[in-house]
Design a protein around this motif. Structure first.
Motif: not given
Length: 169
Positions: A51-68
């Motif tokens: 239920a918690i994972i279903d509520r996670v906004d994956v796009e928001k998490v990805i935006d916060r990841v520092d790819v470099e």
């Protein structure tokens, strides 16, 4: 008696709750002591992770990841060591690749150029050998003086020889 106690509790408890100042009560509670009495494993066991994972906004998490930073942590050498180059090469269709590129015509042109140069060298060697044999043949049969008077080529292409001896021109 039990009914009387129940009836009294039902009337008195709401009055007591309304009279209590909740904020003052919370200020008096020792939070550290309360938390130390909590069984964290039991609480986590009751958590519905799906239920918690279903509520996670994956796009928001990805935006916060520092790819470099992620790339800097990747061990490229280790990845390369795991790649099976032979398996990749086996999957490559060389014939199709050659058909889709100019590689075939480039190979043909370069091969033709090389063969042309080789043939030119062979022809030049053949002419040199022919000239060598011609001179030796003339020496053997004594036509040396006659050959010396011959022109070097067609009259319009070469200047006539100026001989120190023989007929004057």
């Amino acid at each position: 008696m039990e009914q009387l106690a129940q009836a009294l509790a039902e009337r008195i408890v709401p009055l007591v709750i309304e009279a209590i100042d909740i904020d003052a009560l919370i200020d008096r509670v020792d939070i550290d002591k309360v938390v130390s009495r909590v069984d964290v494993d039991k609480v986590i066991g009751k958590v519905d992770v799906d239920a918690i994972i279903d509520r996670v906004d994956v796009e928001k998490v990805i935006d916060r990841v520092d790819v470099e930073k992620v790339i800097d942590r990747v061990d490229v050498e280790k990845i390369i060591d795991r790649v099976d180059i032979n398996a990749i090469v086996e999957k490559v269709d060389i014939d199709s690749l050659v058909e889709q590129t100019e590689l075939g015509s480039i190979i043909a042109r370069s091969t033709t150029g090389i063969l042309t140069e080789i043939l030119d060298v062979i022809r030049a060697q053949g002419v040199g050998l022919d000239d060598f044999i011609f001179r030796w043949g003339n020496r053997l049969i004594g036509r040396r003086s006659q050959v010396a008077a011959w022109p070097d080529g067609p009259p319009l292409l070469v200047e006539p020889k100026k001989l120190a001896w023989g007929p004057k021109r």
